[in-house]
Design a protein around this motif. Sequence first.
Motif, PDB file in Angstrom:
ATOM      1  N   ALA A 169       0.840  -1.205   0.000  1.00 56.84           N
ATOM      2  CA  ALA A 169       0.000   0.000   0.000  1.00 56.84           C
ATOM      3  C   ALA A 169       0.873   1.253   0.000  1.00 56.84           C
ATOM      4  O   ALA A 169       0.586   2.235  -0.699  1.00 56.84           O
ATOM      5  CB  ALA A 169      -0.937  -0.013   1.211  1.00 56.84           C
ATOM      6  N   GLU A 170       1.960   1.215   0.779  1.00 57.95           N
ATOM      7  CA  GLU A 170       2.881   2.353   0.805  1.00 57.95           C
ATOM      8  C   GLU A 170       3.530   2.547  -0.568  1.00 57.95           C
ATOM      9  O   GLU A 170       3.698   3.683  -1.034  1.00 57.95           O
ATOM     10  CB  GLU A 170       3.971   2.128   1.857  1.00 57.95           C
ATOM     11  N   GLU A 171       3.857   1.437  -1.215  1.00 60.08           N
ATOM     12  CA  GLU A 171       4.489   1.543  -2.539  1.00 60.08           C
ATOM     13  C   GLU A 171       3.528   2.133  -3.563  1.00 60.08           C
ATOM     14  O   GLU A 171       3.919   2.969  -4.380  1.00 60.08           O
ATOM     15  CB  GLU A 171       4.971   0.174  -3.005  1.00 60.08           C
ATOM     16  N   VAL A 172       2.267   1.703  -3.518  1.00 61.73           N
ATOM     17  CA  VAL A 172       1.276   2.250  -4.438  1.00 61.73           C
ATOM     18  C   VAL A 172       1.126   3.751  -4.229  1.00 61.73           C
ATOM     19  O   VAL A 172       1.105   4.534  -5.189  1.00 61.73           O
ATOM     20  CB  VAL A 172      -0.087   1.543  -4.256  1.00 61.73           C
ATOM     21  N   ALA A 173       1.040   4.174  -2.950  1.00 65.10           N
ATOM     22  CA  ALA A 173       0.918   5.603  -2.636  1.00 65.10           C
ATOM     23  C   ALA A 173       2.136   6.373  -3.139  1.00 65.10           C
ATOM     24  O   ALA A 173       2.007   7.482  -3.669  1.00 65.10           O
ATOM     25  CB  ALA A 173       0.751   5.790  -1.121  1.00 65.10           C
ATOM     26  N   THR A 174       3.323   5.773  -2.980  1.00 61.04           N
ATOM     27  CA  THR A 174       4.553   6.425  -3.438  1.00 61.04           C
ATOM     28  C   THR A 174       4.571   6.557  -4.953  1.00 61.04           C
ATOM     29  O   THR A 174       4.928   7.609  -5.503  1.00 61.04           O
ATOM     30  CB  THR A 174       5.794   5.624  -2.978  1.00 61.04           C
ATOM     31  N   LEU A 175       4.175   5.503  -5.654  1.00 63.92           N
ATOM     32  CA  LEU A 175       4.146   5.524  -7.117  1.00 63.92           C
ATOM     33  C   LEU A 175       3.166   6.557  -7.646  1.00 63.92           C
ATOM     34  O   LEU A 175       3.410   7.213  -8.668  1.00 63.92           O
ATOM     35  CB  LEU A 175       3.767   4.139  -7.657  1.00 63.92           C
ATOM     36  N   LEU A 176       2.039   6.720  -6.940  1.00 63.72           N
ATOM     37  CA  LEU A 176       1.018   7.664  -7.397  1.00 63.72           C
ATOM     38  C   LEU A 176       1.395   9.116  -7.146  1.00 63.72           C
ATOM     39  O   LEU A 176       0.866  10.021  -7.795  1.00 63.72           O
ATOM     40  CB  LEU A 176      -0.316   7.351  -6.707  1.00 63.72           C
ATOM     41  N   THR A 177       2.324   9.331  -6.204  1.00 65.98           N
ATOM     42  CA  THR A 177       2.675  10.714  -5.847  1.00 65.98           C
ATOM     43  C   THR A 177       4.022  11.164  -6.415  1.00 65.98           C
ATOM     44  O   THR A 177       4.265  12.365  -6.509  1.00 65.98           O
ATOM     45  CB  THR A 177       2.717  10.878  -4.314  1.00 65.98           C
TER      46      THR A 177
END
Length: 201
Positions: A169-177
């Motif tokens: 979930a943290e990786e997805v948030a990082t990729l999106l930002t």
Amino acid sequence: MKFIKYVPNTLSILRIFLATFMCVLAWLGHTWWFVAVFFMVGATDFWDGIIARKFNVESKLGSQLDLMGDAAMLIGGVASIVLAWINYHLVLSHNWYWFAVAIAATAATCAIPVFVCRARFGMWNKLHLFTYRLIGFPLFLLVPLFIWLGQVNFWIVFAFCIIIALGQAEEVATLLTMKEFNISHNGVIGKYIARKEFRGK
């Protein structure tokens, strides 16, 4: 020093073979040899990226090999737990399907960031978050821990599954930002720790 450009990729390839060898050691019951090889696997994961960045020899091939090495390390760790369970006749603290569901669901979450990365940056890849480095080592120590306990404890496995899913979930948030793809991005937790270390100096 021209040979240095081959070192990171060689380490990544070595990690794939060592991760496979871990499964063999777990199957044969060589518990502490397994732990020793895991240290070697962890060392290749640590040094390939450092050497690539220090000598500016990063490449797309190296990135893909590193991703394959990380995947082999994760699969090797899970497979080693299963093999140790069979070899040592360990008791399951819950019915086997609870473990299967937890592990399968976690594996599914691991694929999500790869597709998000593809959608945003046009490449199949994953980030090397600080979170993953935190959970990687204890994950592989589960093999000797379960042998010592005499059982494969569901709640310990489940706790790791939750932590790994949170990492995805943290990786997805990082990729999106993030504006530009950076495979070595530390993520929210890593950036927070890095800021605290910087302030402490």
